[in-house]
Design an enzyme around this catalytic site. Structure first.
Site, PDB file in Angstrom:
ATOM      1  N   GLU A 243       0.814   3.897   1.734  1.00  0.00           N
ATOM      2  CA  GLU A 243       1.387   4.127   3.398  1.00  0.00           C
ATOM      3  C   GLU A 243       2.558   3.413   3.740  1.00  0.00           C
ATOM      4  O   GLU A 243       3.675   3.880   4.287  1.00  0.00           O
ATOM      5  CB  GLU A 243       0.356   4.301   4.215  1.00  0.00           C
ATOM      6  CG  GLU A 243      -0.742   4.965   4.143  1.00  0.00           C
ATOM      7  CD  GLU A 243      -2.111   4.350   3.479  1.00  0.00           C
ATOM      8  OE1 GLU A 243      -3.021   4.606   3.544  1.00  0.00           O
ATOM      9  OE2 GLU A 243      -1.729   3.533   2.381  1.00  0.00           O
TER      10      GLU A 243
ATOM     11  N   CYS B  29      -6.458   2.225   5.610  1.00  0.00           N
ATOM     12  CA  CYS B  29      -7.015   0.834   6.000  1.00  0.00           C
ATOM     13  C   CYS B  29      -6.653   0.478   7.528  1.00  0.00           C
ATOM     14  O   CYS B  29      -5.711   0.874   8.006  1.00  0.00           O
ATOM     15  CB  CYS B  29      -6.645  -0.230   4.849  1.00  0.00           C
ATOM     16  SG  CYS B  29      -5.015  -0.841   4.998  1.00  0.00           S
TER      17      CYS B  29
ATOM     18  N   HIS C 193       0.947  -1.215  -0.062  1.00  0.00           N
ATOM     19  CA  HIS C 193      -0.147  -0.021  -0.090  1.00  0.00           C
ATOM     20  C   HIS C 193       0.898   1.268  -0.141  1.00  0.00           C
ATOM     21  O   HIS C 193       2.080   1.034   0.327  1.00  0.00           O
ATOM     22  CB  HIS C 193      -0.732   0.001   1.329  1.00  0.00           C
ATOM     23  CG  HIS C 193      -2.037  -0.911   1.150  1.00  0.00           C
ATOM     24  ND1 HIS C 193      -3.038  -0.939   1.985  1.00  0.00           N
ATOM     25  CD2 HIS C 193      -2.066  -2.118   0.465  1.00  0.00           C
ATOM     26  CE1 HIS C 193      -4.139  -1.745   1.667  1.00  0.00           C
ATOM     27  NE2 HIS C 193      -3.358  -2.484   0.839  1.00  0.00           N
TER      28      HIS C 193
ATOM     29  N   CYS D  17      -2.537  -0.306   7.356  1.00  0.00           N
ATOM     30  CA  CYS D  17      -1.947   1.119   7.171  1.00  0.00           C
ATOM     31  C   CYS D  17      -2.032   1.901   8.605  1.00  0.00           C
ATOM     32  O   CYS D  17      -1.049   2.425   8.904  1.00  0.00           O
ATOM     33  CB  CYS D  17      -2.314   1.719   5.946  1.00  0.00           C
ATOM     34  SG  CYS D  17      -1.671   0.911   4.562  1.00  0.00           S
TER      35      CYS D  17
END
Length: 148
Positions: A55, A83, A53, A86
């Site tokens: 992040e 999410c 992801h 993260c």
């Protein structure tokens, strides 16, 4: 720079993800002096890896830049509400401020589904949502319309 300027940098990262077929989410991390020390975009499709992801990519880069897992004094800017994975990485890196653009109604962990940052962890970052939300959401909408 102000929050919108950093979010525009995150939007540029998100565009990179879209260009490679990944969901367009981008992230930048600025240190206390305002320098961008980490940037990332979704690379799940490119790397065939569920944890790539934006992040996570930005946190890894920022940790390498400062030589520590602690990102005290930093601010994370991301185009989509984090999410749970993260949010956990943000907590573990001790990032004190999170700024996001669009809400994520399916997995958002800054209040859309639940707010992990309000749970009984020993660390509670400040959260600011809705920065350039329309631009961030439009990039996602366009990406998914093109997929259909």
């Amino acid at each position: 720079m102000d929050r919108e300027e950093y979010m525009r940098l995150a939007l540029a990262e998100a565009a990179k993800a879209a260009g490679t077929g990944d969901v367009p989410v981008g992230c930048v991390i600025a240190d206390g002096a305002g320098r961008v020390i980490g940037a990332g975009h979704n690379r799940r499709e490119a790397e065939k890896n569920a944890v790539r992801h934006a992040e996570i990519e930005a946190i890894e880069a920022a940790c390498a830049a400062v030589g520590s897992w602690r990102l005290d004094g930093c601010t994370l800017y991301v185009t989509l509400e984090p999410c749970p994975m993260c949010a956990g990485a943000i907590l573990n890196a001790r990032i004190p401020t999170v700024v996001y653009g669009a809400k994520e109604p399916l997995t958002g962990s800054c209040g859309s589904v639940l707010n992990l940052f309000e749970e009984r962890y020993g660390f509670h970052p400040a959260i600011y949502g809705g920065v350039l939300a329309e631009e961030c959401a439009a990039l996602l909408t366009e990406f998914f319309q093109d997929k259909r």
